[in-house]
Write a protein that holds these residues in place. Sequence first.
Motif, PDB file in Angstrom:
ATOM      1  N   SER A  67      40.241  37.458  42.738  1.00 62.18           N
ATOM      2  CA  SER A  67      39.787  38.360  41.671  1.00 62.18           C
ATOM      3  C   SER A  67      38.346  38.049  41.272  1.00 62.18           C
ATOM      4  O   SER A  67      37.511  38.951  41.127  1.00 62.18           O
ATOM      5  CB  SER A  67      40.736  38.230  40.475  1.00 62.18           C
ATOM      6  OG  SER A  67      40.313  39.073  39.432  1.00 62.18           O
ATOM      7  N   GLU A  68      38.049  36.759  41.146  1.00 60.42           N
ATOM      8  CA  GLU A  68      36.688  36.358  40.771  1.00 60.42           C
ATOM      9  C   GLU A  68      35.694  36.659  41.888  1.00 60.42           C
ATOM     10  O   GLU A  68      34.539  37.020  41.622  1.00 60.42           O
ATOM     11  CB  GLU A  68      36.662  34.863  40.416  1.00 60.42           C
ATOM     12  CG  GLU A  68      37.425  34.558  39.137  1.00 60.42           C
ATOM     13  CD  GLU A  68      37.664  33.063  38.910  1.00 60.42           C
ATOM     14  OE1 GLU A  68      36.995  32.250  39.584  1.00 60.42           O
ATOM     15  OE2 GLU A  68      38.521  32.721  38.063  1.00 60.42           O
ATOM     16  N   LYS A  69      36.146  36.520  43.128  1.00 60.80           N
ATOM     17  CA  LYS A  69      35.263  36.826  44.255  1.00 60.80           C
ATOM     18  C   LYS A  69      34.921  38.316  44.294  1.00 60.80           C
ATOM     19  O   LYS A  69      33.777  38.692  44.573  1.00 60.80           O
ATOM     20  CB  LYS A  69      35.940  36.398  45.554  1.00 60.80           C
ATOM     21  CG  LYS A  69      35.174  36.699  46.823  1.00 60.80           C
ATOM     22  CD  LYS A  69      34.104  35.657  47.105  1.00 60.80           C
ATOM     23  CE  LYS A  69      33.221  36.024  48.286  1.00 60.80           C
ATOM     24  NZ  LYS A  69      33.195  35.027  49.341  1.00 60.80           N
ATOM     25  N   ILE A  70      35.916  39.158  44.026  1.00 59.61           N
ATOM     26  CA  ILE A  70      35.639  40.606  43.998  1.00 59.61           C
ATOM     27  C   ILE A  70      34.648  40.913  42.875  1.00 59.61           C
ATOM     28  O   ILE A  70      33.711  41.697  43.058  1.00 59.61           O
ATOM     29  CB  ILE A  70      36.941  41.437  43.838  1.00 59.61           C
ATOM     30  CG1 ILE A  70      37.894  41.176  45.016  1.00 59.61           C
ATOM     31  CG2 ILE A  70      36.609  42.931  43.762  1.00 59.61           C
ATOM     32  CD1 ILE A  70      39.279  41.821  44.857  1.00 59.61           C
ATOM     33  N   ASP A  71      34.844  40.270  41.716  1.00 59.51           N
ATOM     34  CA  ASP A  71      33.867  40.437  40.616  1.00 59.51           C
ATOM     35  C   ASP A  71      32.454  40.129  41.105  1.00 59.51           C
ATOM     36  O   ASP A  71      31.515  40.895  40.859  1.00 59.51           O
ATOM     37  CB  ASP A  71      34.187  39.486  39.449  1.00 59.51           C
ATOM     38  CG  ASP A  71      35.482  39.826  38.731  1.00 59.51           C
ATOM     39  OD1 ASP A  71      35.980  40.967  38.888  1.00 59.51           O
ATOM     40  OD2 ASP A  71      36.008  38.940  38.015  1.00 59.51           O
ATOM     41  N   ARG A  72      32.306  38.984  41.782  1.00 59.79           N
ATOM     42  CA  ARG A  72      30.967  38.598  42.277  1.00 59.79           C
ATOM     43  C   ARG A  72      30.442  39.584  43.320  1.00 59.79           C
ATOM     44  O   ARG A  72      29.265  39.943  43.307  1.00 59.79           O
ATOM     45  CB  ARG A  72      31.011  37.182  42.887  1.00 59.79           C
ATOM     46  CG  ARG A  72      31.236  36.071  41.878  1.00 59.79           C
ATOM     47  CD  ARG A  72      30.858  34.693  42.437  1.00 59.79           C
ATOM     48  NE  ARG A  72      31.659  34.292  43.580  1.00 59.79           N
ATOM     49  CZ  ARG A  72      32.854  33.701  43.516  1.00 59.79           C
ATOM     50  NH1 ARG A  72      33.417  33.447  42.341  1.00 59.79           N
ATOM     51  NH2 ARG A  72      33.493  33.358  44.616  1.00 59.79           N
ATOM     52  N   ASN A  73      31.343  40.021  44.220  1.00 59.30           N
ATOM     53  CA  ASN A  73      30.897  40.930  45.276  1.00 59.30           C
ATOM     54  C   ASN A  73      30.495  42.298  44.735  1.00 59.30           C
ATOM     55  O   ASN A  73      29.645  42.968  45.321  1.00 59.30           O
ATOM     56  CB  ASN A  73      31.987  41.085  46.347  1.00 59.30           C
ATOM     57  CG  ASN A  73      31.960  39.946  47.343  1.00 59.30           C
ATOM     58  OD1 ASN A  73      31.023  39.153  47.371  1.00 59.30           O
ATOM     59  ND2 ASN A  73      32.992  39.851  48.171  1.00 59.30           N
ATOM     60  N   GLU A  74      31.107  42.704  43.631  1.00 63.03           N
ATOM     61  CA  GLU A  74      30.732  44.003  43.062  1.00 63.03           C
ATOM     62  C   GLU A  74      29.285  43.992  42.583  1.00 63.03           C
ATOM     63  O   GLU A  74      28.609  45.022  42.612  1.00 63.03           O
ATOM     64  CB  GLU A  74      31.699  44.390  41.931  1.00 63.03           C
ATOM     65  CG  GLU A  74      33.022  44.900  42.509  1.00 63.03           C
ATOM     66  CD  GLU A  74      34.116  45.109  41.485  1.00 63.03           C
ATOM     67  OE1 GLU A  74      35.085  45.802  41.813  1.00 63.03           O
ATOM     68  OE2 GLU A  74      34.007  44.565  40.357  1.00 63.03           O
TER      69      GLU A  74
END
Lengths: 110, 110, 110, 110
Positions: free
Chosen positions: A97-104
């Motif tokens: 979830s945190e990785k998707i936040d960063r990738n966005e």
Amino acid sequence: MTRDDGPDVEGLQRRLADFAAARGWEPYHTPKNLAVALSVEAAELVEIFQWLTPEESARVMEEPEGAHRVRDEVADVLAYLLQFCEVLGIDALQALSEKIDRNEIRFPPK
Amino acid sequence: MTRDDGPDVEGLQRRLADFAAARGWEPYHTPKNLAVALSVEAAELVEIFQWLTPEESARVMEEPEGAHRVRDEVADVLAYLLQFCEVLGIDALQALSEKIDRNEIRFPPK
Amino acid sequence: MTRDDGPDVEGLQRRLADFAAARGWEPYHTPKNLAVALSVEAAELVEIFQWLTPEESARVMEEPEGAHRVRDEVADVLAYLLQFCEVLGIDALQALSEKIDRNEIRFPPK
Amino acid sequence: MTRDDGPDVEGLQRRLADFAAARGWEPYHTPKNLAVALSVEAAELVEIFQWLTPEESARVMEEPEGAHRVRDEVADVLAYLLQFCEVLGIDALQALSEKIDRNEIRFPPK
């Protein structure tokens, strides 16, 4: 949102930990060995696709034997990923979830 | 049992699918390519451990940089696993649950 | 220095190319597929070692079955590496020689 | 047939062994670690191709940067394969020659 009707990650992690403990496999389950085992299982999943064209690869679930093999390797990959996370105290869903936040932020949509 | 307090698999799969669609990445996401990408990320996780002793590998989360790197690679592995399952309609948790059922028969506890 | 008494890389590459041609396998031997097949065979080599301690891994050639399996996977890895290099016109020995040259500058001895 | 005009496998193995010894890397070079490192490098080679179509993958040597990257990863894969064989006393060329002999019987040409 929650899944009320199927297995969840925490329950699977507990089953995997109990399974390994009951067989005395814990000494083998170092983070290094589990990461390596994960990569070996990922390669076994890849092996199913290695000579297929992109189009053939999209139809791999159409015949029962191929579908079973793919599901079986998915299970093995997930099993080692969850055991790896268990021994290191990592919440895989939270990490993703945190990785998707960063990738966005890192890859703005077109 | 359900997780009420964190991300769940279905929600993450939806976020990943939306993320790929918003960037026009869907044509690249054949099952073959996603399986290959999964194996590449698994190797990146392994790379962290490749020269560590078993003992050192157990302490990898003790310093923040190593811990971040491990969590980041776990997220990447899970991301490709979930995307792979999404394009092929596989329920990864259910596949693992059934695999543990089979393994409990195949490998009786000592 | 030359090897007068055994197979050489060029001869093996020719045998592998003839072998694939005689079986109509050339269309499958895209660089991508050969790289993927190489990684799958590397994982099969790793699989032999995945649960071994460092000490056990050093004794893997002591019993004939293990020794045969290791040699067999080494052969598979080399086969795909040479076929990959063949289709892309890469001289693997020359590439490695140049890489060692670069590494001697990049990592000065202690 | 012999190569008179380029590096040979034995010479490269000696250079790699000297290189590792001069840097005190030998304790890290267990067969297990070298097999794992080989698989990590194979994955780095695969990574170059992971989103390419089969056709694009055939043109990867056409631009200098891609060509350099491919040659570099080939060198890394071969380096770890030769070091693995060195520590276990395996003649990789002989192992492959014997494997081709076996495969000629196992897979008769069409």
